[in-house]
Design a protein around this motif. Structure first.
Motif, PDB file in Angstrom:
ATOM      1  N   LEU A  15       0.846  -1.183   0.000  1.00 31.68           N
ATOM      2  CA  LEU A  15       0.000   0.000   0.000  1.00 31.68           C
ATOM      3  C   LEU A  15       0.887   1.240   0.000  1.00 31.68           C
ATOM      4  N   GLU A  16       0.579   2.185  -0.867  1.00 27.42           N
ATOM      5  CA  GLU A  16       1.383   3.394  -0.988  1.00 27.42           C
ATOM      6  C   GLU A  16       0.828   4.503  -0.100  1.00 27.42           C
ATOM      7  N   HIS A  17       1.754   5.184   0.586  1.00 27.12           N
ATOM      8  CA  HIS A  17       1.422   6.353   1.396  1.00 27.12           C
ATOM      9  C   HIS A  17       2.132   7.541   0.758  1.00 27.12           C
ATOM     10  N   ARG A  18       1.406   8.638   0.576  1.00 26.66           N
ATOM     11  CA  ARG A  18       1.978   9.830  -0.044  1.00 26.66           C
ATOM     12  C   ARG A  18       1.980  10.982   0.945  1.00 26.66           C
ATOM     13  N   GLY A  19       3.018  11.817   0.851  1.00 20.80           N
ATOM     14  CA  GLY A  19       3.078  12.984   1.713  1.00 20.80           C
ATOM     15  C   GLY A  19       4.142  13.954   1.274  1.00 20.80           C
ATOM     16  N   GLU A  20       4.040  15.148   1.797  1.00 16.48           N
ATOM     17  CA  GLU A  20       5.038  16.189   1.529  1.00 16.48           C
ATOM     18  C   GLU A  20       6.264  16.004   2.416  1.00 16.48           C
ATOM     19  N   THR A  21       6.061  15.363   3.575  1.00 18.23           N
ATOM     20  CA  THR A  21       7.157  15.146   4.513  1.00 18.23           C
ATOM     21  C   THR A  21       7.176  13.685   4.951  1.00 18.23           C
ATOM     22  N   ALA A  22       8.317  13.276   5.480  1.00 17.24           N
ATOM     23  CA  ALA A  22       8.419  11.915   6.017  1.00 17.24           C
ATOM     24  C   ALA A  22       7.432  11.728   7.160  1.00 17.24           C
ATOM     25  N   ASP A  23       7.240  12.754   7.974  1.00 20.72           N
ATOM     26  CA  ASP A  23       6.306  12.639   9.095  1.00 20.72           C
ATOM     27  C   ASP A  23       4.882  12.374   8.620  1.00 20.72           C
ATOM     28  N   GLU A  24       4.467  13.008   7.520  1.00 21.65           N
ATOM     29  CA  GLU A  24       3.127  12.750   6.976  1.00 21.65           C
ATOM     30  C   GLU A  24       2.981  11.291   6.557  1.00 21.65           C
ATOM     31  N   VAL A  25       4.018  10.759   5.931  1.00 22.38           N
ATOM     32  CA  VAL A  25       3.985   9.378   5.458  1.00 22.38           C
ATOM     33  C   VAL A  25       3.998   8.415   6.642  1.00 22.38           C
ATOM     34  N   ILE A  26       4.786   8.710   7.654  1.00 21.45           N
ATOM     35  CA  ILE A  26       4.844   7.864   8.848  1.00 21.45           C
ATOM     36  C   ILE A  26       3.491   7.853   9.561  1.00 21.45           C
ATOM     37  N   LYS A  27       2.852   8.994   9.659  1.00 23.09           N
ATOM     38  CA  LYS A  27       1.527   9.051  10.290  1.00 23.09           C
ATOM     39  C   LYS A  27       0.486   8.298   9.462  1.00 23.09           C
ATOM     40  N   ALA A  28       0.604   8.363   8.134  1.00 26.64           N
ATOM     41  CA  ALA A  28      -0.306   7.596   7.268  1.00 26.64           C
ATOM     42  C   ALA A  28      -0.100   6.102   7.491  1.00 26.64           C
ATOM     43  N   GLN A  29       1.150   5.685   7.647  1.00 33.50           N
ATOM     44  CA  GLN A  29       1.440   4.284   7.926  1.00 33.50           C
ATOM     45  C   GLN A  29       0.840   3.871   9.261  1.00 33.50           C
ATOM     46  N   ASP A  30       0.963   4.724  10.256  1.00 33.57           N
ATOM     47  CA  ASP A  30       0.386   4.424  11.568  1.00 33.57           C
ATOM     48  C   ASP A  30      -1.124   4.236  11.452  1.00 33.57           C
ATOM     49  N   ARG A  31      -1.809   5.109  10.720  1.00 33.56           N
ATOM     50  CA  ARG A  31      -3.263   4.965  10.524  1.00 33.56           C
ATOM     51  C   ARG A  31      -3.586   3.663   9.792  1.00 33.56           C
ATOM     52  N   HIS A  32      -2.804   3.356   8.764  1.00 34.61           N
ATOM     53  CA  HIS A  32      -3.006   2.127   7.986  1.00 34.61           C
ATOM     54  C   HIS A  32      -2.875   0.899   8.886  1.00 34.61           C
ATOM     55  N   LEU A  33      -1.829   0.872   9.707  1.00 37.79           N
ATOM     56  CA  LEU A  33      -1.617  -0.276  10.597  1.00 37.79           C
ATOM     57  C   LEU A  33      -2.733  -0.388  11.636  1.00 37.79           C
ATOM     58  N   ARG A  34      -3.175   0.746  12.152  1.00 33.84           N
ATOM     59  CA  ARG A  34      -4.274   0.748  13.124  1.00 33.84           C
ATOM     60  C   ARG A  34      -5.554   0.213  12.479  1.00 33.84           C
ATOM     61  N   ASP A  35      -5.833   0.674  11.252  1.00 39.31           N
ATOM     62  CA  ASP A  35      -7.027   0.202  10.542  1.00 39.31           C
ATOM     63  C   ASP A  35      -6.941  -1.290  10.236  1.00 39.31           C
ATOM     64  N   ALA A  36      -5.755  -1.757   9.849  1.00 45.20           N
ATOM     65  CA  ALA A  36      -5.570  -3.184   9.556  1.00 45.20           C
ATOM     66  C   ALA A  36      -5.783  -4.022  10.811  1.00 45.20           C
ATOM     67  N   GLU A  37      -5.284  -3.529  11.942  1.00 44.84           N
ATOM     68  CA  GLU A  37      -5.472  -4.242  13.205  1.00 44.84           C
ATOM     69  C   GLU A  37      -6.965  -4.333  13.546  1.00 44.84           C
ATOM     70  N   ARG A  38      -7.660  -3.227  13.406  1.00 41.81           N
ATOM     71  CA  ARG A  38      -9.104  -3.218  13.699  1.00 41.81           C
ATOM     72  C   ARG A  38      -9.872  -4.168  12.796  1.00 41.81           C
ATOM     73  N   ALA A  39      -9.392  -4.333  11.557  1.00 40.31           N
ATOM     74  CA  ALA A  39     -10.052  -5.217  10.594  1.00 40.31           C
ATOM     75  C   ALA A  39      -9.669  -6.681  10.805  1.00 40.31           C
ATOM     76  N   GLY A  40      -8.774  -6.938  11.758  1.00 40.64           N
ATOM     77  CA  GLY A  40      -8.381  -8.314  12.045  1.00 40.64           C
ATOM     78  C   GLY A  40      -7.306  -8.862  11.126  1.00 40.64           C
TER      79      GLY A  40
END
Length: 78
Positions: A15-40
């Motif tokens: 899954l690709e995460h896009r951002g202007e900064t590394a921090d934006e991309v890291i936060k997108a990854q964190d959201r993705h992982l949280r959503d994946a965990e919630r989905a089992g």
């Protein structure tokens, strides 16, 4: 705008995460992982646990953070 994949950030998928900064991309990854965990999604659980540990212990995780920022900086603009 730059793009990093879940795998580039320590996760199991492309899954690709896009951002202007590394921090934006890291936060997108964190959201993705949280959503994946919630989905089992068990494949993402190890990466989610790693990410939670990095948020809890940021000083200890500076190596990972610096590596992610360096990888981001080296990427071409997309």
């Amino acid at each position: 705008m730059k793009t990093m994949t879940c795998r580039q950030l320590g996760g199991p998928c492309e899954l690709e995460h896009r951002g202007e900064t590394a921090d934006e991309v890291i936060k997108a990854q964190d959201r993705h992982l949280r959503d994946a965990e919630r989905a089992g999604d068990a494949a993402h659980l190890p990466a989610r646990e790693d990410m939670k540990g990095r948020w809890r212990h940021p000083k200890r995780s500076l190596g990972w953070y610096r590596d992610a920022k360096a990888t981001f900086a080296a990427l071409p603009e997309s």
